[in-house]
Design a protein around this motif. Structure first.
Motif, PDB file in Angstrom:
ATOM      1  N   ASN A  57     -10.112   6.935  -4.722  1.00 35.16           N
ATOM      2  CA  ASN A  57      -9.073   6.780  -5.749  1.00 35.16           C
ATOM      3  C   ASN A  57      -9.321   5.508  -6.541  1.00 35.16           C
ATOM      4  O   ASN A  57     -10.239   4.758  -6.260  1.00 35.16           O
ATOM      5  CB  ASN A  57      -7.667   6.844  -5.138  1.00 35.16           C
ATOM      6  N   GLN A  63     -10.108   8.564  -0.445  1.00 27.50           N
ATOM      7  CA  GLN A  63      -9.002   9.508  -0.369  1.00 27.50           C
ATOM      8  C   GLN A  63      -9.262  10.424   0.803  1.00 27.50           C
ATOM      9  O   GLN A  63     -10.391  10.759   1.101  1.00 27.50           O
ATOM     10  CB  GLN A  63      -8.943  10.356  -1.630  1.00 27.50           C
ATOM     11  N   ASP A  67      -3.954  13.241   1.549  1.00 28.42           N
ATOM     12  CA  ASP A  67      -3.471  12.501   0.366  1.00 28.42           C
ATOM     13  C   ASP A  67      -3.490  13.421  -0.836  1.00 28.42           C
ATOM     14  O   ASP A  67      -2.556  13.468  -1.635  1.00 28.42           O
ATOM     15  CB  ASP A  67      -4.390  11.339  -0.029  1.00 28.42           C
ATOM     16  N   ILE A  68      -4.584  14.145  -0.948  1.00 30.23           N
ATOM     17  CA  ILE A  68      -4.772  15.008  -2.108  1.00 30.23           C
ATOM     18  C   ILE A  68      -3.760  16.150  -2.067  1.00 30.23           C
ATOM     19  O   ILE A  68      -3.122  16.469  -3.061  1.00 30.23           O
ATOM     20  CB  ILE A  68      -6.219  15.546  -2.149  1.00 30.23           C
ATOM     21  N   ASP A  71      -0.276  14.812  -2.896  1.00 31.12           N
ATOM     22  CA  ASP A  71      -0.162  14.531  -4.321  1.00 31.12           C
ATOM     23  C   ASP A  71       0.010  15.831  -5.116  1.00 31.12           C
ATOM     24  O   ASP A  71       0.877  15.944  -5.984  1.00 31.12           O
ATOM     25  CB  ASP A  71      -1.426  13.774  -4.768  1.00 31.12           C
ATOM     26  N   SER A  89       1.668   8.540  -9.919  1.00 27.08           N
ATOM     27  CA  SER A  89       1.335   8.641  -8.501  1.00 27.08           C
ATOM     28  C   SER A  89       0.263   7.614  -8.161  1.00 27.08           C
ATOM     29  O   SER A  89      -0.579   7.290  -9.008  1.00 27.08           O
ATOM     30  CB  SER A  89       0.796  10.050  -8.214  1.00 27.08           C
ATOM     31  N   GLU A  90       0.281   7.156  -6.943  1.00 27.19           N
ATOM     32  CA  GLU A  90      -0.747   6.213  -6.513  1.00 27.19           C
ATOM     33  C   GLU A  90      -2.143   6.809  -6.673  1.00 27.19           C
ATOM     34  O   GLU A  90      -3.107   6.097  -6.838  1.00 27.19           O
ATOM     35  CB  GLU A  90      -0.526   5.808  -5.055  1.00 27.19           C
ATOM     36  N   GLU A  91      -2.232   8.114  -6.624  1.00 28.39           N
ATOM     37  CA  GLU A  91      -3.540   8.755  -6.661  1.00 28.39           C
ATOM     38  C   GLU A  91      -4.071   9.006  -8.070  1.00 28.39           C
ATOM     39  O   GLU A  91      -5.147   9.564  -8.222  1.00 28.39           O
ATOM     40  CB  GLU A  91      -3.491  10.084  -5.897  1.00 28.39           C
ATOM     41  N   HIS A  92      -3.308   8.602  -9.093  1.00 32.45           N
ATOM     42  CA  HIS A  92      -3.750   8.854 -10.475  1.00 32.45           C
ATOM     43  C   HIS A  92      -3.802   7.568 -11.261  1.00 32.45           C
ATOM     44  O   HIS A  92      -2.826   6.816 -11.279  1.00 32.45           O
ATOM     45  CB  HIS A  92      -2.791   9.813 -11.183  1.00 32.45           C
ATOM     46  N   ASP A 112       4.213   7.443  -4.039  1.00 26.99           N
ATOM     47  CA  ASP A 112       3.001   7.266  -3.243  1.00 26.99           C
ATOM     48  C   ASP A 112       2.974   8.479  -2.318  1.00 26.99           C
ATOM     49  O   ASP A 112       3.773   8.572  -1.384  1.00 26.99           O
ATOM     50  CB  ASP A 112       3.089   5.960  -2.436  1.00 26.99           C
ATOM     51  N   SER A 117      -2.260   6.263   4.921  1.00 26.16           N
ATOM     52  CA  SER A 117      -3.157   7.388   5.194  1.00 26.16           C
ATOM     53  C   SER A 117      -4.369   7.017   6.052  1.00 26.16           C
ATOM     54  O   SER A 117      -5.012   7.897   6.607  1.00 26.16           O
ATOM     55  CB  SER A 117      -3.601   8.046   3.888  1.00 26.16           C
ATOM     56  N   HIS A 306      -0.505   0.289 -11.365  1.00 24.46           N
ATOM     57  CA  HIS A 306      -1.014   0.076 -10.009  1.00 24.46           C
ATOM     58  C   HIS A 306      -0.976  -1.390  -9.575  1.00 24.46           C
ATOM     59  O   HIS A 306      -1.677  -1.785  -8.649  1.00 24.46           O
ATOM     60  CB  HIS A 306      -2.423   0.660  -9.905  1.00 24.46           C
TER      61      HIS A 306
END
Ligand code: FDP
Length: 335
Positions: A57, A63, A67-68, A71, A89-92, A112, A117, A306
């Protein structure tokens, strides 16, 4: 016999005056996502989902498949409902826009999807953290500035804890309420109404392997927490290394969680928008306090999605004490 109250019933009966259905349904959507993530989490060891997905990420962290999944499920349950104008989202890296083919709503969801994780492979608790703001301009589709709002502007915040049981804990600004998922019924049932952090506190949570990288103020604070010198607080140490789980324990038993700045990481590790801010909102609602070491997290205006922040959260007196030590020892020093 005790009354059994589902989360749906509770949300409906306790919706804020301004809620016209969208907000209530948005909370349902989150509860549904929580069930889906919980179901996947308990099967993690069985369906070969453990391990890394092979991507990284934007924080440079590996990741993992859950997590994926977490999300995606939150996005897929929320992007078409007409309740949101934007998500983050934390993942984007960037904001998640609502596709033009769907109507836009009045709320902003920051989340998040799976915090802690790095613990998945070891069967240790993880969590989802979320915050809900109002869209700044209802005429426009969601923009970055809709997401970059301070904690004081939250209309709701909460977390889901995936552990021995799955719990959803949230607040809309009138107390903190906890629900436990009954796996047989597939429903979240009210189990902890009006949660308040007990006083006196009994725990502190810190990763002390960073001790030598902390500022003088934080080191002195840690010594004080440990009951050396003039402290009248002898606390036990518990550190899971999974923020939601550490916060949850301190919410129930009373305590303080700290993740300070350290040499090489002057802003700490945790994210202001979708970790520190929602937990600060919950802490305040439960009689606690969250600080970045110099002042309230709830007053921090995020400048980027972030952004990281040092975090001291939990018992009000213990967090204020951290501010005191930092002010005394670190005022003019940089780490
Ligand atoms: P993780 O890296 O496993 O996602 O937010 C990140 C987080 O976990 C928090 O949940 C946790 O409190 C913290 O990092 C643990 O970091 P350390 O390993 O540096 O103590």
């Amino acid at each position: 016999m005790e009354r059994i109250i589902t989360i749906e019933r509770f949300i409906l009966d306790n919706q804020p005056e301004y809620a016209v259905g969208d907000f209530t349904n948005l909370l349902y959507d989150i509860a549904l996502a929580a069930k889906a993530i919980a179901a996947k989490t308990v099967r993690a060891g069985l369906i070969d989902i453990l391990g890394r997905a092979g991507s990284t990420n934007i924080q440079g962290e590996d990741q993992q498949k859950l997590d994926i999944y977490a999300d995606q499920i939150i996005r897929r349950l929320s992007d078409h409902t007409g309740r949101l104008c934007v998500m983050a989202s934390e993942e984007h890296e960037e904001i998640i826009e609502i596709p033009p083919k769907y109507p836009k709503g009045r709320y902003v969801l920051v989340f998040d999807p799976l915090d802690g994780s790095s613990n998945i492979d070891f069967n240790v608790s993880t969590g989802t953290i979320f915050g809900i703001f109002r869209c700044k301009d209802w005429e426009l589709r969601g923009r970055l500035e809709d997401c970059l709002q301070p904690g004081r502007d939250l209309v709701a915040a909460g977390y889901i804890l995936y552990s021995t049981s799955t719990m959803l804990v949230y607040s809309t600004g009138s107390g903190v309420h906890g629900f436990t998922l009954d796996p047989d019924l597939g429903e979240f049932l009210l189990s902890h109404e009006r949660m308040m952090m007990p006083d006196p506190p009994i725990y502190f949570s810190a990763n002390q392997s960073y001790f030598r990288r902390w500022s003088k103020g934080v080191q002195e604070y840690l010594r004080w927490l440990q009951g050396r010198e003039d402290s009248d607080h002898v606390l036990s140490e518990r550190y899971i290394g999974s923020l939601v789980a550490d916060f949850h324990r301190n919410l129930i038993s009373g305590g303080v969680f700290i993740y300070p700045a350290k040499m090489g990481e002057p802003h700490g590790k945790l994210r202001l928008l979708y970790e520190a801010t929602p937990l600060a909102f919950l802490a305040a609602q439960a009689g606690g306090y969250a600080s970045d070491g110099t002042g309230p997290i709830l007053d921090r205006q995020p400048t980027s999605l972030h952004q990281r922040t040092p975090l001291f959260v939990g018992n009000k007196y213990l967090v204020e004490k951290a501010e005191e030590f930092i002010k005394k020892y670190d005022l003019n020093s940089n780490i």
